[in-house]
Write a protein that holds these residues in place. Structure first.
Motif, PDB file in Angstrom:
ATOM      1  N   TYR A   1      50.006  50.538-105.710  1.00 19.76           N
ATOM      2  CA  TYR A   1      48.658  50.895-105.241  1.00 19.76           C
ATOM      3  C   TYR A   1      47.937  51.954-106.067  1.00 19.76           C
ATOM      4  O   TYR A   1      46.889  52.432-105.652  1.00 19.76           O
ATOM      5  CB  TYR A   1      48.727  51.318-103.767  1.00 19.76           C
TER       6      TYR A   1
ATOM      7  N   ARG B   1      48.555  63.147-102.189  1.00 16.99           N
ATOM      8  CA  ARG B   1      48.293  61.760-102.604  1.00 16.99           C
ATOM      9  C   ARG B   1      48.772  61.528-104.026  1.00 16.99           C
ATOM     10  O   ARG B   1      49.214  60.438-104.364  1.00 16.99           O
ATOM     11  CB  ARG B   1      46.800  61.457-102.496  1.00 16.99           C
TER      12      ARG B   1
ATOM     13  N   MET C   1      54.642  51.146 -90.369  1.00 15.78           N
ATOM     14  CA  MET C   1      54.500  51.628 -91.750  1.00 15.78           C
ATOM     15  C   MET C   1      53.033  51.861 -92.066  1.00 15.78           C
ATOM     16  O   MET C   1      52.237  50.937 -92.120  1.00 15.78           O
ATOM     17  CB  MET C   1      55.087  50.554 -92.680  1.00 15.78           C
ATOM     18  N   ARG C   2      52.668  53.096 -92.302  1.00 19.64           N
ATOM     19  CA  ARG C   2      51.255  53.356 -92.635  1.00 19.64           C
ATOM     20  C   ARG C   2      50.981  52.953 -94.086  1.00 19.64           C
ATOM     21  O   ARG C   2      51.883  52.946 -94.917  1.00 19.64           O
ATOM     22  CB  ARG C   2      50.899  54.814 -92.396  1.00 19.64           C
ATOM     23  N   ASN C   3      49.724  52.638 -94.349  1.00 19.43           N
ATOM     24  CA  ASN C   3      49.402  52.219 -95.704  1.00 19.43           C
ATOM     25  C   ASN C   3      49.290  53.419 -96.619  1.00 19.43           C
ATOM     26  O   ASN C   3      48.660  54.413 -96.283  1.00 19.43           O
ATOM     27  CB  ASN C   3      48.082  51.458 -95.714  1.00 19.43           C
ATOM     28  N   LEU C   4      49.910  53.305 -97.759  1.00 17.14           N
ATOM     29  CA  LEU C   4      49.853  54.383 -98.732  1.00 17.14           C
ATOM     30  C   LEU C   4      48.490  54.350 -99.413  1.00 17.14           C
ATOM     31  O   LEU C   4      47.999  53.292 -99.778  1.00 17.14           O
ATOM     32  CB  LEU C   4      50.964  54.193 -99.754  1.00 17.14           C
ATOM     33  N   LYS C   5      47.883  55.510 -99.549  1.00 23.62           N
ATOM     34  CA  LYS C   5      46.581  55.599-100.213  1.00 23.62           C
ATOM     35  C   LYS C   5      46.676  56.534-101.405  1.00 23.62           C
ATOM     36  O   LYS C   5      47.342  57.562-101.337  1.00 23.62           O
ATOM     37  CB  LYS C   5      45.548  56.173 -99.224  1.00 23.62           C
TER      38      LYS C   5
END
Lengths: 99, 344
Positions: free
Chosen positions: B309, B255, A1-5
């Motif tokens: 986030y 994003r 799971m890649r980190n959401l940015k």
């Protein structure tokens, strides 16, 4: 799971290395590993990961960290802009600066 | 009946301290399902104050929690087999992280509860384990200054607490990180669906009523026909924005949540036109091609508040950029749809 940015170069987080004593509390409270320790001082390693929650600022007793903290919630921003204060959303906030 | 989770009470300095167990019973689980569906979500709270989990003594750890029952239940069930004290703050029934952001899970409230529960007389040590996400509201050094108790920030997830305790109250870097995996996003989806549903219903009724308009007058048959088609399309936009957006979050391009939602909307647009192409005019196709992705964009943008986030600066930036586009696009699409009613 890649980190959401989230969005780049937008976080208002600032660290004053002159005031940092190297206590490491910011590295402990940050939920996104924004800080790391280098030469016994904290440095900002990943600014774009900062969500401006303000945990670091509140827990830095040397006032080395500053951030315009708030909750990144569109519904709260809408409520704030409409001047509502009784919204059910858990994160009602005042909007100081508009577009 | 209401407080089934309290299995006993003990006396401390003349006050009743409720005793609770690690076991969640049917009503705890049923209650959790209900709040996830938004049913009486604002009233899912417990009394603030001190609780005894199992049979704690004066050497036992003190965990600090919120009076949102979902948070409290998560903590006590994950501490399975550990005897401990739980100090519940009055967060008005809001979870730890949101309450910390608001300040109700905060330094002052914690200091007050320490004093009120006479914690210093109850335990021999002077340490509190506060969830890491509470750090947004609790300043450890100020708690120490006012109450004498030092704050140790525990892991983000209560499921890591047993390992945290075994590690000598040290959380590994991974325990300190908030992530947003699929299962965490999925449990939030029902709430997303519930929140906007009444507005969706109003919009659907609106489309049903206007669907019968034409240059030759009003037709109820057309209203029903158009209304059904419109509601299917509106429901798809709703589905893409409130379900696909959150679930596909890491894989959707961009994003900004608005952009992610826009792409989620693009996913459902072609699916629907395959079936409806024949009865739709070009103008109507253009109109729905505007409404669906932009409505979806708006809905996914509203998932920022539930996400783990997004920053306020970022949300404001994306809203300033995309909210005007969303409004103009949806209203523009609606105007085209109305024009189509009259030129047929």
């Amino acid at each position: 799971m890649r980190n959401l940015k989230y969005l780049k170069n937008i976080a208002t987080l600032k660290l004053d290395p002159g005031k940092c004593t190297g206590c490491t509390i910011c590295t402990l409270v940050c939920p996104h590993a924004v800080f790391e320790m280098k030469n016994k001082k904290a440095v900002i390693k990943d600014l774009d990961a900062c969500m401006e929650c303000g945990a670091c600022t509140l827990n830095c007793q040397y006032e080395a960290i500053s951030v315009d903290s708030g909750v990144g919630c569109a519904a709260a921003v809408i409520s704030g802009m409409l001047g509502r204060t009784d919204a059910k959303c858990c994160c009602v906030q005042e909007i100081k600066k508009r577009c | 009946m209401k407080n089934k989770y309290i299995i006993n009470t003990i006396k401390f300095k003349g006050k009743d301290v409720p005793v609770i167990s690690w076991q969640l019973n049917f009503s705890d689980i049923f209650g959790a399902v209900k709040v996830r569906l938004g049913i009486k979500r604002d009233h899912y709270r417990i009394n603030p104050g001190l609780y005894a989990l199992g049979t704690p003594d004066k050497a036992s750890h003190v965990f600090v929690s919120a009076n949102y029952k979902l948070s409290f239940d998560s903590l006590r069930s994950k501490l399975k087999g550990i005897n401990a004290w739980i100090l519940v703050l009055d967060t008005k029934g809001v979870n730890v992280w949101c309450a910390a952001g608001k300040g109700t899970f905060g330094t002052d409230e914690l200091n007050l509860r320490i004093k009120e529960s006479d914690l210093a007389g109850l335990v021999a040590h002077r340490r509190l384990i506060v969830p890491q996400l509470g750090a947004t509201g609790v300043a450890g050094h100020l708690v120490k200054k006012h109450s004498g108790f030092s704050v140790t920030f525990g892991p983000v997830r209560s499921s890591d607490i047993p390992d945290f305790l075994k590690n000598g109250l040290k959380a590994t870097p991974i325990m300190r990180r908030v992530q947003f995996p699929l299962q965490d996003r999925v449990v939030l989806v029902p709430m997303e669906l519930v929140t906007g549903f009444k507005y969706l219903l109003l919009i659907i009724i609106f489309f049903f009523m206007l669907g019968g308009l034409s240059s030759t007058g009003y037709s109820f048959t057309t209203a029903i026909q158009r209304g059904i088609l419109s509601s299917i399309l509106l429901l798809s936009a709703y589905f893409s924005g409130a379900v696909l957006g959150p679930i596909l979050l890491p894989w959707l391009p961009g994003r900004s949540f608005s952009i992610k939602g826009l792409f989620a909307g693009f996913i459902v647009v072609p699916v629907l036109f395959l079936g409806f192409l024949r009865s739709f005019s070009l103008l109507e196709i253009i109109s729905w091609s505007l409404i669906i992705p932009l409505l979806s964009s708006f809905l996914t943008m509203n998932f920022t508040g539930a996400s783990t986030y997004t920053s306020l600066s970022g949300v404001k930036k994306e809203m300033c950029l995309y909210v005007p586009i969303q409004i103009i696009g949806v209203i523009g699409g609606f105007v085209l749809w109305m024009i189509d009613r009259f030129i047929r």
